[in-house]
Write a protein that holds these residues in place. Sequence first.
Motif, PDB file in Angstrom:
ATOM      1  N   ALA A   1       0.018  13.655   2.733  1.00  0.00           N
ATOM      2  CA  ALA A   1      -0.725  13.186   3.931  1.00  0.00           C
ATOM      3  C   ALA A   1      -1.952  12.201   3.769  1.00  0.00           C
ATOM      4  CB  ALA A   1      -1.495  14.317   4.711  1.00  0.00           C
ATOM      5  N   TYR A   2      -2.722  12.310   2.388  1.00  0.00           N
ATOM      6  CA  TYR A   2      -3.745  11.577   2.336  1.00  0.00           C
ATOM      7  C   TYR A   2      -3.087  10.150   1.981  1.00  0.00           C
ATOM      8  CZ  TYR A   2      -7.730   9.190   0.086  1.00  0.00           C
ATOM      9  OH  TYR A   2      -8.673   8.296  -0.484  1.00  0.00           O
ATOM     10  N   ALA A   3      -2.221  10.008   1.296  1.00  0.00           N
ATOM     11  CA  ALA A   3      -1.442   8.729   0.821  1.00  0.00           C
ATOM     12  C   ALA A   3      -1.147   7.911   2.171  1.00  0.00           C
ATOM     13  CB  ALA A   3      -0.179   9.316  -0.321  1.00  0.00           C
ATOM     14  N   LEU A   4      -0.478   8.753   2.954  1.00  0.00           N
ATOM     15  CA  LEU A   4       0.122   8.099   4.079  1.00  0.00           C
ATOM     16  C   LEU A   4      -1.026   7.519   4.980  1.00  0.00           C
ATOM     17  CD1 LEU A   4       2.889  10.292   5.467  1.00  0.00           C
ATOM     18  CD2 LEU A   4       3.055   7.919   4.472  1.00  0.00           C
ATOM     19  N   LYS A   5      -2.376   8.373   5.119  1.00  0.00           N
ATOM     20  CA  LYS A   5      -3.419   7.797   5.519  1.00  0.00           C
ATOM     21  C   LYS A   5      -4.194   6.717   4.875  1.00  0.00           C
ATOM     22  CE  LYS A   5      -8.449   9.311   6.266  1.00  0.00           C
ATOM     23  NZ  LYS A   5      -8.884   8.435   5.385  1.00  0.00           N
ATOM     24  N   ALA A   6      -4.072   6.439   3.693  1.00  0.00           N
ATOM     25  CA  ALA A   6      -4.740   5.326   3.052  1.00  0.00           C
ATOM     26  C   ALA A   6      -3.723   4.247   3.122  1.00  0.00           C
ATOM     27  CB  ALA A   6      -4.740   5.871   1.377  1.00  0.00           C
TER      28      ALA A   6
ATOM     29  N   ILE B   1      -1.355  21.888  -1.632  1.00  0.00           N
ATOM     30  CA  ILE B   1      -2.304  20.719  -2.332  1.00  0.00           C
ATOM     31  C   ILE B   1      -1.352  19.398  -2.373  1.00  0.00           C
ATOM     32  CG2 ILE B   1      -3.219  19.822  -4.531  1.00  0.00           C
ATOM     33  CD1 ILE B   1      -4.931  21.816  -3.320  1.00  0.00           C
ATOM     34  N   ILE B   2      -0.124  19.614  -2.596  1.00  0.00           N
ATOM     35  CA  ILE B   2       0.942  18.366  -2.623  1.00  0.00           C
ATOM     36  C   ILE B   2       1.061  18.079  -0.936  1.00  0.00           C
ATOM     37  CG2 ILE B   2       3.262  17.473  -3.187  1.00  0.00           C
ATOM     38  CD1 ILE B   2       1.442  18.192  -5.615  1.00  0.00           C
TER      39      ILE B   2
ATOM     40  N   ARG C   1       0.968  -1.121  -0.010  1.00  0.00           N
ATOM     41  CA  ARG C   1      -0.019  -0.081   0.079  1.00  0.00           C
ATOM     42  C   ARG C   1       0.846   1.342  -0.009  1.00  0.00           C
ATOM     43  NH1 ARG C   1      -5.576  -1.217   2.510  1.00  0.00           N
ATOM     44  NH2 ARG C   1      -5.636   0.986   2.472  1.00  0.00           N
ATOM     45  N   LEU C   2       2.076   1.203   0.753  1.00  0.00           N
ATOM     46  CA  LEU C   2       2.929   2.358   0.660  1.00  0.00           C
ATOM     47  C   LEU C   2       3.517   2.697  -0.575  1.00  0.00           C
ATOM     48  CD1 LEU C   2       4.578   1.964   4.228  1.00  0.00           C
ATOM     49  CD2 LEU C   2       3.456   3.948   3.610  1.00  0.00           C
ATOM     50  N   ALA C   3       3.860   1.505  -1.212  1.00  0.00           N
ATOM     51  CA  ALA C   3       4.409   1.879  -2.689  1.00  0.00           C
ATOM     52  C   ALA C   3       3.463   2.254  -3.696  1.00  0.00           C
ATOM     53  CB  ALA C   3       4.974   0.157  -2.926  1.00  0.00           C
ATOM     54  N   ILE C   4       2.276   1.756  -3.604  1.00  0.00           N
ATOM     55  CA  ILE C   4       1.099   2.351  -4.542  1.00  0.00           C
ATOM     56  C   ILE C   4       0.747   3.827  -4.123  1.00  0.00           C
ATOM     57  CG2 ILE C   4      -1.414   2.224  -4.894  1.00  0.00           C
ATOM     58  CD1 ILE C   4       0.235  -0.199  -6.152  1.00  0.00           C
ATOM     59  N   TYR C   5       0.672   4.285  -2.945  1.00  0.00           N
ATOM     60  CA  TYR C   5       0.419   5.585  -2.511  1.00  0.00           C
ATOM     61  C   TYR C   5       1.416   6.466  -2.694  1.00  0.00           C
ATOM     62  CZ  TYR C   5      -4.352   3.911  -1.407  1.00  0.00           C
ATOM     63  OH  TYR C   5      -5.615   3.277  -1.476  1.00  0.00           O
ATOM     64  N   PHE C   6       2.741   6.132  -2.414  1.00  0.00           N
ATOM     65  CA  PHE C   6       3.812   6.873  -2.701  1.00  0.00           C
ATOM     66  C   PHE C   6       4.031   7.057  -4.111  1.00  0.00           C
ATOM     67  CE2 PHE C   6       8.369   6.981  -4.096  1.00  0.00           C
ATOM     68  CZ  PHE C   6       8.595   8.187  -3.313  1.00  0.00           C
ATOM     69  N   GLY C   7       3.668   6.159  -5.238  1.00  0.00           N
ATOM     70  CA  GLY C   7       3.795   6.222  -6.417  1.00  0.00           C
ATOM     71  C   GLY C   7       2.768   7.301  -7.022  1.00  0.00           C
ATOM     72  N   ILE C   8       1.562   7.305  -6.486  1.00  0.00           N
ATOM     73  CA  ILE C   8       0.714   8.189  -6.674  1.00  0.00           C
ATOM     74  C   ILE C   8       0.796   9.561  -6.451  1.00  0.00           C
ATOM     75  CG2 ILE C   8      -2.110   8.965  -6.241  1.00  0.00           C
ATOM     76  CD1 ILE C   8      -2.807   6.043  -5.800  1.00  0.00           C
TER      77      ILE C   8
ATOM     78  N   SER D   1      -4.486  12.137  10.535  1.00  0.00           N
ATOM     79  CA  SER D   1      -4.252  12.710   9.217  1.00  0.00           C
ATOM     80  C   SER D   1      -3.918  14.335   9.242  1.00  0.00           C
ATOM     81  CB  SER D   1      -5.352  12.429   8.355  1.00  0.00           C
ATOM     82  OG  SER D   1      -5.684  11.203   8.074  1.00  0.00           O
ATOM     83  N   PHE D   2      -4.442  15.036  10.031  1.00  0.00           N
ATOM     84  CA  PHE D   2      -4.014  16.310  10.180  1.00  0.00           C
ATOM     85  C   PHE D   2      -2.522  16.305  10.729  1.00  0.00           C
ATOM     86  CE2 PHE D   2      -3.823  20.395  12.843  1.00  0.00           C
ATOM     87  CZ  PHE D   2      -4.129  21.175  11.711  1.00  0.00           C
ATOM     88  N   VAL D   3      -2.270  15.514  11.928  1.00  0.00           N
ATOM     89  CA  VAL D   3      -0.947  15.693  12.435  1.00  0.00           C
ATOM     90  C   VAL D   3       0.181  15.164  11.114  1.00  0.00           C
ATOM     91  CG1 VAL D   3       0.507  14.365  13.863  1.00  0.00           C
ATOM     92  CG2 VAL D   3      -1.570  15.097  14.668  1.00  0.00           C
ATOM     93  N   ILE D   4      -0.200  14.110  10.612  1.00  0.00           N
ATOM     94  CA  ILE D   4       0.781  13.877   9.339  1.00  0.00           C
ATOM     95  C   ILE D   4       0.795  14.892   8.469  1.00  0.00           C
ATOM     96  CG2 ILE D   4       0.784  12.578   7.233  1.00  0.00           C
ATOM     97  CD1 ILE D   4      -0.654   9.991   8.951  1.00  0.00           C
ATOM     98  N   PHE D   5      -0.123  15.740   7.931  1.00  0.00           N
ATOM     99  CA  PHE D   5      -0.015  16.816   7.451  1.00  0.00           C
ATOM    100  C   PHE D   5       0.802  17.778   7.666  1.00  0.00           C
ATOM    101  CE2 PHE D   5      -1.601  21.250   6.515  1.00  0.00           C
ATOM    102  CZ  PHE D   5      -1.534  21.465   5.010  1.00  0.00           C
ATOM    103  N   LEU D   6       0.758  18.255   9.034  1.00  0.00           N
ATOM    104  CA  LEU D   6       1.742  19.279   9.581  1.00  0.00           C
ATOM    105  C   LEU D   6       3.075  18.624   9.617  1.00  0.00           C
ATOM    106  CD1 LEU D   6      -0.283  20.168  12.729  1.00  0.00           C
ATOM    107  CD2 LEU D   6      -0.192  21.589  10.629  1.00  0.00           C
TER     108      LEU D   6
END
Length: 331
Positions: free
Chosen positions: A262-267, A256-257, A23-30, A228-233
């Motif tokens: 942050a969303y990718a890490l959440k997912a 935006i990026i 999952r990390l590889a997929i969402y990092f790629g995105i 997720s908000f903590v990850i965003f920060l």
Amino acid sequence: MWDFSLGKAFGLMLRTLPFIGFRLAIYFGITLAYLIATSGGAGIGYMIGSILRDAESDPSGSVAFWGGLIGFGIVSGVLYFAREYLLYIVKAGHIAVLVRLIDDQPIPEGTGQIGYATQIVKSRFAEASVLFGIDQIIKSILRTFNATVLTISSFLPIPGLTNVMEFVTSVINFSLTYVDEAILAYMIRTNPENAWAGARDGVIFYAQNYRMMLKNAVFLTIFAWIVSFVIFLVVLAPVAALVSVMPGLGGFWTLIIAIIAAYALKAALIDPFAMTCIVQVYFKAIEGQTPSPEWVERLNSVAAPFRELSAKAAAFVPGPGGASVSVTRVR
């Protein structure tokens, strides 16, 4: 406060580390695709703007913005058409492995987990489009059920709090993604030949236990938002540093990026944990139950998508291996 075991959820996550890595590889790629496409589009726009520059105006910034927007839109369009694959391989595959572990069944270690999970999903849903169609109709039923059955008195029996109720409703709607995953877990666990009937029964089981399910799903959703908000920060500063070296980007695109990262890490990390927790709750809630005719009538009366699902289940033609089973008793 909640009806799942945190220790068991963490233990299951650790045992599915190959899938977490996948999952990390997929969402990092995105995230990387968004960054490359947006920065590339902005860079091209910046160069075009530089060429068009004259003594009175400098269109580089605005052209760079539109170039970045085009790159962002291209990646978003590709992901829109790839969402069936992501559901089929990533989400359903991870659910398949988790269901096996919850039922104390052996699974392969290492990267063999991913191939093993893919085989299970293919045995349940021959094509990604079938799973995607079932997933979409389940979501429609859950949204309709939420809008027509739930009232303020179900969760917050205090008059005069319309704004609070609107917030609660929004949280509930976001939480339904975890409920949807629990129903997919039920289908993978019971393996009905008639997948539409299995989905119908899964929805009925949810309706029979909706208070318990939503209590836990809402808690997990709020938890996921906070983390997720903590990850965003945390990712905002490195993203800003990265974006600053790219011509034409900055400001708006930094935000935006960072949100995408942050969303990718959440997912990749938070969603599978929440999914593991809600599947525990769902299996616990429905143990020993059968679909209630009372709830079938109620769902028929309030949810047109449920009637559509029932019609698809009734129209199913079984293969030569046997007849479909529309009512399944849970172990």
